[in-house]
Design an enzyme around this catalytic site. Structure first.
Site, PDB file in Angstrom:
ATOM      1  N   ARG A 269      35.003  50.008  26.769  1.00  0.00           N
ATOM      2  CA  ARG A 269      34.083  48.962  27.202  1.00  0.00           C
ATOM      3  C   ARG A 269      33.648  49.226  28.650  1.00  0.00           C
ATOM      4  NH1 ARG A 269      30.223  45.647  25.397  1.00  0.00           N
ATOM      5  NH2 ARG A 269      30.509  43.443  25.872  1.00  0.00           N
TER       6      ARG A 269
ATOM      7  N   THR B  99      23.408  48.227  19.210  1.00  0.00           N
ATOM      8  CA  THR B  99      24.741  48.589  18.732  1.00  0.00           C
ATOM      9  C   THR B  99      24.671  49.426  17.462  1.00  0.00           C
ATOM     10  OG1 THR B  99      25.514  46.492  19.610  1.00  0.00           O
ATOM     11  CG2 THR B  99      26.998  47.611  18.102  1.00  0.00           C
TER      12      THR B  99
ATOM     13  N   THR C 299      27.745  50.829  21.597  1.00  0.00           N
ATOM     14  CA  THR C 299      26.605  49.986  21.939  1.00  0.00           C
ATOM     15  C   THR C 299      26.030  50.294  23.317  1.00  0.00           C
ATOM     16  OG1 THR C 299      25.884  47.683  22.159  1.00  0.00           O
ATOM     17  CG2 THR C 299      28.088  48.201  22.948  1.00  0.00           C
TER      18      THR C 299
ATOM     19  N   GLU D  39      24.115  47.523  24.178  1.00  0.00           N
ATOM     20  CA  GLU D  39      23.891  46.068  24.196  1.00  0.00           C
ATOM     21  C   GLU D  39      22.543  45.716  23.592  1.00  0.00           C
ATOM     22  OE1 GLU D  39      24.029  41.897  24.773  1.00  0.00           O
ATOM     23  OE2 GLU D  39      25.221  43.499  23.985  1.00  0.00           O
TER      24      GLU D  39
ATOM     25  N   GLU E 289      25.037  45.963  29.442  1.00  0.00           N
ATOM     26  CA  GLU E 289      26.239  45.321  28.906  1.00  0.00           C
ATOM     27  C   GLU E 289      26.732  44.152  29.739  1.00  0.00           C
ATOM     28  OE1 GLU E 289      27.398  45.377  25.543  1.00  0.00           O
ATOM     29  OE2 GLU E 289      26.974  47.451  26.051  1.00  0.00           O
TER      30      GLU E 289
ATOM     31  N   SER F  65      33.256  41.222  24.269  1.00  0.00           N
ATOM     32  CA  SER F  65      32.408  41.830  23.246  1.00  0.00           C
ATOM     33  C   SER F  65      32.690  41.186  21.898  1.00  0.00           C
ATOM     34  CB  SER F  65      32.683  43.332  23.149  1.00  0.00           C
ATOM     35  OG  SER F  65      32.021  43.897  22.030  1.00  0.00           O
ATOM     36  N   SER F  66      31.701  41.254  21.017  1.00  0.00           N
ATOM     37  CA  SER F  66      31.892  40.823  19.626  1.00  0.00           C
ATOM     38  C   SER F  66      32.226  41.990  18.708  1.00  0.00           C
ATOM     39  CB  SER F  66      30.624  40.136  19.112  1.00  0.00           C
ATOM     40  OG  SER F  66      30.333  38.988  19.854  1.00  0.00           O
TER      41      SER F  66
ATOM     42  N   GLY G 178      25.256  41.654  17.492  1.00  0.00           N
ATOM     43  CA  GLY G 178      25.649  40.591  18.399  1.00  0.00           C
ATOM     44  C   GLY G 178      26.854  39.835  17.890  1.00  0.00           C
TER      45      GLY G 178
END
Length: 551
Positions: free
Chosen positions: A66, A352, A370, A372, A389, A416-417, A439
């Site tokens: 991340r 993503t 991703t 974003e 991001e 994040s999802s 998302g």
């Protein structure tokens, strides 16, 4: 076998498997190939999460790539000169939304532990695509038409013709800048990205951006490290479900949705039951409420993962769900270990993609990657798009007089999802590995697909293709143009408040069923699954228009 959101990426992974590569090698090759053919969604200008399951031992490791905020970031990073928070639309373009990219560091860390082929070999399919060129697909054309207005001068020259309009479907795009950049990283390793001239160029790009300039430093890049840690696991009926821990909210939230549904006979209700979808929506609401209250970067805030996934806590949350009516109110719970709320200190002044690979040794890798939003921040570096991001942070750092867990802080990773997930059967063998893009719908997509596979006995392909009822709050969204639309009156009678709208959904999976591996890709996307020998491994009936997908 490989599965990716673009057939050219899935084929790149299959090529690496044929060459003797591991599942990790194949997944890295797919990530790099997607950076070329799907530049609007993912790439080394962004970040991701990776799960690796060892075929011999069953050991499961997760890798956190991340992005991080620059050290100079503070809780009002996305406030304007007028002292007011920027809208998400205004916060995305330019330098301030760019986090220090983590994908490349994550790839290198995973390759060191699980790779078989040399690092440089993994770049060859992507370099070939960037050098020889690839055709613009209908989906990419849609992204270029609708979401490229914020890209920088290089991006416009790459995507648009002399008339200022997107280059048409079928046009062959070549990206020599990206090919040369990949060749340097292949030869020199990740240091080519995080240090030296490239790092200085990236910092200049984001700090000198005409819109929303950043305060990133070369130290922010050189100090970046990917992380390896234990997964978040729980049980759903006879299955073990494992996913990413924070800063991803996906692993925790998927487990919560499933565990809260466990006391209901979802199998008997079936996929055509309005009651089943109502229960799914109610469980989703509870999980999303906890996500919003508690999930963030555990290096910066206290995250009660054990409490949020505690069976007793989830049983109490499940008791709030009724099959014949909707909850009057939706609020986060009080899980064991929940940290005290922090008062707001005095003021001194959200593209993503997903991919899955399995090798001959039974190693399985599932990655979500991703940048974003579509085309990220719009800024480019050496032929790649840089992420936005940091807009995954909560732009407003407080709620009801207290700091929120997902506030902006220097060196912090945004929530994040993303939810790459691996599920094991009662025999300990992997049942399915999957992930999605779209998302915060990612969480619901994964939970929906697992209910489809584990409760409704659908193939991974059919479970991914199921429509979605997305309910992150009191109002839910039924996916337009699907069988769920006909259920809206019945769902309304149960107290559901629903809108009908398109949802940008995109998922990929590999499952073990009937004694062999089977691939799956979302029929809403252009994705595909390939066997190691290069033949297609999925049977997909395409539906609707390509989705417009972000993290």
């Amino acid at each position: 076998m490989t599965s990716a959101a673009d057939p050219r990426a899935a084929a790149a992974g299959a090529e690496i498997l044929r060459a003797g590569g591991s599942a990790t090698d194949a997944a890295i090759a797919m990530m790099l190939a997607l950076n070329v053919v799907e530049p609007h969604n993912s790439g080394i200008g962004g970040g991701g999460f990776l799960l690796h399951s060892d075929g011999a031992t069953g050991k499961l490791d997760t890798y956190n790539g991340r992005e991080k905020a620059p050290a100079a970031a503070d809780i009002r990073w996305f406030y304007g000169a007028d002292g007011k928070p920027l809208s998400i639309r205004d916060a995305i373009p330019g330098g301030r939304s760019v986090g220090v990219p983590g994908n490349l560091a994550m790839m290198a860390l995973a390759h060191k532990a699980h790779g078989r082929l040399p690092w440089a070999r993994l770049f060859q399919p992507a370099i070939r695509l960037a050098t020889d060129g690839f055709a613009i697909t209908p989906r990419m054309f849609g992204m270029m038409s609708n979401y490229s207005s914020h890209v920088d001068a290089w991006g416009k020259s790459y995507l648009l013709g002399a008339d200022g309009k997107p280059k048409p479907v079928g046009t062959i795009l070549k990206n020599p800048d990206q090919a040369a950049f990949f060749a340097r990283i292949a030869k020199k390793g990740p240091a080519e990205f995080y240090r030296g001239k490239t790092a200085a160029k990236l910092v200049a790009t984001v700090n000198d951006s005409p819109r929303n300039p950043s305060k990133m430093t070369v130290r922010d890049l050189s100090a970046y490290t990917a992380q390896q840690f234990a997964p978040v696991c729980g049980t759903y009926r006879a299955y073990k479900v494992c996913g990413m821990g924070p800063p991803s909210s996906g692993g925790v939230a998927v487990l919560q949705i499933l565990k809260q549904l466990e006391r209901f006979d979802m199998a008997a209700l079936g996929k055509d039951s309005p009651t089943a979808w109502h229960l799914f929506a109610e469980s989703s609401r509870l999980a999303y409420a906890d996500r919003n209250a508690y999930l963030g970067d555990p290096d910066k805030v206290s995250v009660p993962v054990a409490g949020l996934t505690d069976p007793a806590y989830l049983a109490a949350r499940s008791a709030l769900i009724a099959p014949d009516r909707s909850m009057a109110t939706i609020a986060a719970g009080a899980p064991p270990g929940a940290p005290p709320k922090q008062p707001v200190p005095p003021r001194d002044e959200q593209g993503t993609s997903h991919m899955v690979a399995v090798d001959r040794q039974g190693d399985v890798v599932t990655i979500t990657s991703t940048i974003e939003s579509i085309f990220g921040s719009g800024l480019t570096l050496n032929g790649i798009f840089l992420n936005n991001e940091l807009t995954d942070f909560d732009i407003v750092p407080e709620a009801d007089g207290y700091l929120v867990a997902n506030r902006v802080e220097g060196g912090k990773r945004p929530r994040s999802s993303m939810a790459p997930t691996i599920v094991y059967g009662p025999d300990g063998r992997i049942r399915i590995a999957l992930g999605a893009a779209g998302g915060s719908t990612i969480i619901a997509q994964i939970a929906k697909a697992l209910v489809g596979v584990l409760d409704w006995n659908l193939s991974a392909q059919d479970a991914i293709a199921l429509p979605l009822l997305y309910a992150p709050g009191a109002t839910g969204v039924v996916e337009k143009g699907t069988a769920l639309e006909a259920m809206v009156p019945a769902l309304n009678a149960l107290g559901e408040k629903l809108a009908v709208a398109p949802l940008g959904l995109k998922a990929n999976a590999v499952e073990w069923k009937d004694g062999h591996w089977q691939g799956a890709a979302d029929p809403r996307s252009e994705g595909e699954a390939y066997n190691e020998d290069g033949t297609k491994a999925s049977n997909i009936t395409r539906v609707g228009k390509p989705p417009q997908v972000r993290d």
